[in-house]
Design a protein around this motif. Structure first.
Motif, PDB file in Angstrom:
ATOM      1  N   CYS A  61       1.634  -8.248   4.819  1.00 41.13           N
ATOM      2  CA  CYS A  61       0.847  -8.142   6.047  1.00 41.13           C
ATOM      3  C   CYS A  61      -0.659  -8.239   5.764  1.00 41.13           C
ATOM      4  O   CYS A  61      -1.135  -7.869   4.701  1.00 41.13           O
ATOM      5  CB  CYS A  61       1.190  -6.880   6.842  1.00 41.13           C
ATOM      6  N   GLY A  62      -1.387  -8.729   6.735  1.00 48.02           N
ATOM      7  CA  GLY A  62      -2.830  -8.916   6.570  1.00 48.02           C
ATOM      8  C   GLY A  62      -3.592  -7.670   6.978  1.00 48.02           C
ATOM      9  O   GLY A  62      -3.148  -6.559   6.735  1.00 48.02           O
ATOM     10  N   ARG A  63      -4.745  -7.857   7.610  1.00 49.79           N
ATOM     11  CA  ARG A  63      -5.547  -6.719   8.047  1.00 49.79           C
ATOM     12  C   ARG A  63      -4.900  -6.059   9.263  1.00 49.79           C
ATOM     13  O   ARG A  63      -4.179  -6.697  10.031  1.00 49.79           O
ATOM     14  CB  ARG A  63      -6.970  -7.176   8.430  1.00 49.79           C
ATOM     15  N   GLY A  67      -8.996  -3.913  11.786  1.00 47.41           N
ATOM     16  CA  GLY A  67      -9.721  -4.576  10.706  1.00 47.41           C
ATOM     17  C   GLY A  67     -10.122  -3.629   9.584  1.00 47.41           C
ATOM     18  O   GLY A  67     -10.780  -4.021   8.625  1.00 47.41           O
ATOM     19  N   LEU A  68      -9.745  -2.349   9.694  1.00 43.90           N
ATOM     20  CA  LEU A  68     -10.184  -1.360   8.704  1.00 43.90           C
ATOM     21  C   LEU A  68      -9.355  -1.355   7.432  1.00 43.90           C
ATOM     22  O   LEU A  68      -9.772  -0.834   6.412  1.00 43.90           O
ATOM     23  CB  LEU A  68     -10.146   0.049   9.319  1.00 43.90           C
ATOM     24  N   ALA A  98       3.925   2.642  -1.860  1.00 42.63           N
ATOM     25  CA  ALA A  98       3.392   3.620  -0.896  1.00 42.63           C
ATOM     26  C   ALA A  98       2.293   2.975  -0.056  1.00 42.63           C
ATOM     27  O   ALA A  98       2.245   3.134   1.178  1.00 42.63           O
ATOM     28  CB  ALA A  98       2.870   4.856  -1.627  1.00 42.63           C
ATOM     29  N   LEU A  99       1.413   2.229  -0.723  1.00 45.51           N
ATOM     30  CA  LEU A  99       0.336   1.534   0.003  1.00 45.51           C
ATOM     31  C   LEU A  99       0.918   0.499   0.963  1.00 45.51           C
ATOM     32  O   LEU A  99       0.467   0.366   2.110  1.00 45.51           O
ATOM     33  CB  LEU A  99      -0.613   0.836  -0.984  1.00 45.51           C
ATOM     34  N   ALA A 100       1.927  -0.238   0.491  1.00 46.07           N
ATOM     35  CA  ALA A 100       2.502  -1.313   1.309  1.00 46.07           C
ATOM     36  C   ALA A 100       3.058  -0.770   2.624  1.00 46.07           C
ATOM     37  O   ALA A 100       2.754  -1.296   3.706  1.00 46.07           O
ATOM     38  CB  ALA A 100       3.604  -2.031   0.524  1.00 46.07           C
ATOM     39  N   VAL A 101       3.857   0.289   2.548  1.00 51.35           N
ATOM     40  CA  VAL A 101       4.474   0.830   3.764  1.00 51.35           C
ATOM     41  C   VAL A 101       3.411   1.414   4.695  1.00 51.35           C
ATOM     42  O   VAL A 101       3.440   1.194   5.919  1.00 51.35           O
ATOM     43  CB  VAL A 101       5.546   1.897   3.424  1.00 51.35           C
ATOM     44  N   ALA A 102       2.451   2.132   4.119  1.00 44.73           N
ATOM     45  CA  ALA A 102       1.409   2.758   4.942  1.00 44.73           C
ATOM     46  C   ALA A 102       0.536   1.689   5.613  1.00 44.73           C
ATOM     47  O   ALA A 102       0.117   1.849   6.765  1.00 44.73           O
ATOM     48  CB  ALA A 102       0.556   3.698   4.092  1.00 44.73           C
ATOM     49  N   GLU A 103       0.285   0.579   4.899  1.00 43.11           N
ATOM     50  CA  GLU A 103      -0.502  -0.502   5.500  1.00 43.11           C
ATOM     51  C   GLU A 103       0.292  -1.210   6.604  1.00 43.11           C
ATOM     52  O   GLU A 103      -0.262  -1.616   7.625  1.00 43.11           O
ATOM     53  CB  GLU A 103      -0.931  -1.518   4.427  1.00 43.11           C
ATOM     54  N   TYR A 104       1.577  -1.352   6.359  1.00 40.91           N
ATOM     55  CA  TYR A 104       2.424  -1.987   7.382  1.00 40.91           C
ATOM     56  C   TYR A 104       2.447  -1.132   8.654  1.00 40.91           C
ATOM     57  O   TYR A 104       2.373  -1.637   9.772  1.00 40.91           O
ATOM     58  CB  TYR A 104       3.835  -2.185   6.831  1.00 40.91           C
TER      59      TYR A 104
END
Lengths: 292, 219
Positions: A61-63, A67-68, A98-104
């Motif tokens: 996923c992108g931003r 946009g944060l 962990a970062l991937a899921v939280a960003e998604y």
């Protein structure tokens, strides 16, 4: 029937029945929900599929709409693949997931609240990474989610799993404790060791405030998911080595509740204190609301 | 509370309390109304009011009013979908008194002109507590199957309903009775372990002193 009001109850009843906490929770929930263990297992398997998907999607996923955030998981994955990581493979891969899921989640993706959306990256990251890297069966990881759930229900009943009520310690702290206990079971630890892992993880996050910049589940939430996952590995590692928590899990949960009650409203998801009140955060909020 | 309250729900992000919980409260209004909602006035309180823009609480509530579930990806675009469907949904912020920080008041009107008001709190992890329906204080979570029975405050009204449920092997987990004033309009909120089918609902509806029966299933 289990009341889910104490971790000690889970440990005692598991030992008495000669079961793991996961097996105990699975059989008890099938009684309480009047459904078969197979059906409950299947539903958990479906949730686990969503967890795995959210890892995959999160790495693409992108931003986020604001946009944060976005792109952190990809950066770390790149560094790990290039051999530039400090930790071993399990540690660094856990952080990536962990970062991937939280960003998604921040990009309004479909995730499993575990126990909440703000803390949704911790449990999938820890359990999927351990399973993949240790070559464990998918069956065992789905089962271990019932141990995570047992611990989560006790924390929810005894304290809180809401950032608005108890701060981030109630969200990322709880997720970390749930993940730690499940990881211990997944790696063959005893119910007592799982309880110790829960206690250790929660002790390390005690006092963590919920201070989302501009009220968004992005800054600092996404990186706190990485921290929560790392902390779960710390707690599981210690507990599996036989290290005990001097303060039993139930008392740690009670301490978490009382710390949450003492926390001012400004530090409980209202975006009025902590990081949310810094000059940079205020500037970000002003820019967002001017444009939005 | 059960396992899927803490490993779940599967939901569209970013916040279980501000997104998924908000969807669920709005869905309660839609379900009680038993018809498509034409317009609604929504008042967000506390943390809901402070942070709704960032969490998409407005999109969540509008999605819920249209009957979307927490994992429905259309929640992302619910404001646009509602506009295109000609809905009049107004989101405001305000103070709702001594209530949970994540509380919302929804006043909704259905296509037939029927109205309902729901006061609900999102208490963490996507779990909710409904606190008022049409101004009458209630308290239920949506963890069980729920029957909301509006009735006249008369002797025997409760016994008739519990009798019907008992004969149909429906076990009551939690039951509360509320009334606006003695002899006036009252509400029974009955949470049951088993789902209540159409036949039982109609049997209850046919009894004297019973004004309306609504069945809610959020499980």
């Amino acid at each position: 029937m289990i009341t889910y009001k104490s971790v000690q109850e889970l440990v005692d009843k598991a030992l008495e029945a000669g079961k793991s906490i996961s097996e105990l929770v699975l059989s008890d929930q099938s009684l309480q929900l009047e459904t078969t263990e197979e059906d409950l297992y299947r539903k958990m398997e479906e949730n686990f599929e969503v967890m795995k998907q959210s890892i995959e999607e999160g790495l693409k996923c992108g931003r986020s709409p604001s946009g944060l955030s976005g792109g952190a998981a990809q950066k770390l994955r790149f560094a790990v693949n290039a051999g530039q990581n400090i930790g071993g493979r399990i540690f660094s891969e856990t952080l990536v997931k962990a970062l991937a899921v939280a960003e998604y989640n921040a990009s309004t993706g479909k995730i499993v609240a575990a126990p909440t959306a703000g803390s949704c990256g911790i449990i999938p990251a820890v359990l999927v990474t351990i399973t993949e890297e240790k070559g464990l069966s998918e069956d065992s990881v789905v089962k271990s989610l019932f141990a995570a759930a047992g611990i989560g229900m006790v924390i929810a009943n005894r304290a809180s799993i809401s950032g608005a009520e108890g701060g981030c310690q109630a969200e990322c702290g709880s997720a970390s404790a749930m993940a730690a206990a499940a990881a211990v079971e997944l790696l063959g630890g005893s119910p007592y060791q799982a309880a110790n892992a829960c206690a250790i993880a929660l002790k390390n996050t005690l006092g963590l405030v919920c201070d989302p910049v501009a009220g968004l589940v992005e800054i600092p939430c996404i990186k706190r998911n990485a921290m929560g996952a790392a902390n779960a590995l710390v707690a599981a590692e210690l507990a599996l080595a036989g290290i005990e928590s001097a303060i039993p899990a139930d008392e740690v949960i009670d301490a978490m509740k009382s710390v949450g009650e003492l926390m001012p409203e400004s530090l409980k998801e209202t975006a009025k204190g902590g990081l949310a009140a810094t000059p940079s955060a205020k500037r970000i909020a002003r820019q967002l609301f001017k444009n939005g | 509370m059960h396992v899927f309250d803490v490993i779940g729900p599967v939901m569209v992000g970013p916040s279980s309390s501000h997104t998924a919980g908000a969807v669920r409260i709005a869905r309660v209004a839609r379900i009680i109304l038993q018809e498509e909602i034409k317009k609604a006035k929504v008042i967000l309180h506390g943390s809901f009011a402070e942070t709704y823009m960032g969490h998409g609480t407005d999109r969540a509530i509008i999605g819920g009013l249209m009957g979307f579930s927490t994992d429905d990806i259309r929640i992302r675009d619910s404001i646009k979908i509602a506009e295109e469907a000609g809905k009049e949904f107004n989101i405001e912020t305000g103070f709702l008194g001594d209530v949970h920080p994540n509380t919302v008041l929804i006043e909704a009107e259905g296509m037939s002109g029927r109205v309902v008001s729901v006061l609900g709190s999102s208490i963490g992890g996507g779990n909710i507590a409904i606190k008022k329906i049409n101004g009458v204080e209630v308290d239920f979570s949506g963890r069980y199957h729920i029957l909301i029975i509006e009735h006249k405050d008369r002797p025997g009204a409760v016994a008739v309903v519990t009798g019907i449920l008992g004969r149909n092997n429906t076990n009551i987990a939690i039951m509360k009775v509320y009334r606006s004033y003695k002899g006036g309009k009252a509400i029974m909120v009955i949470e049951t372990d088993q789902s209540v089918d159409e036949g039982i609902i109609n049997e209850i509806k046919g009894q004297p002193n019973i004004l309306d029966v609504t069945s809610i299933n959020l499980i």
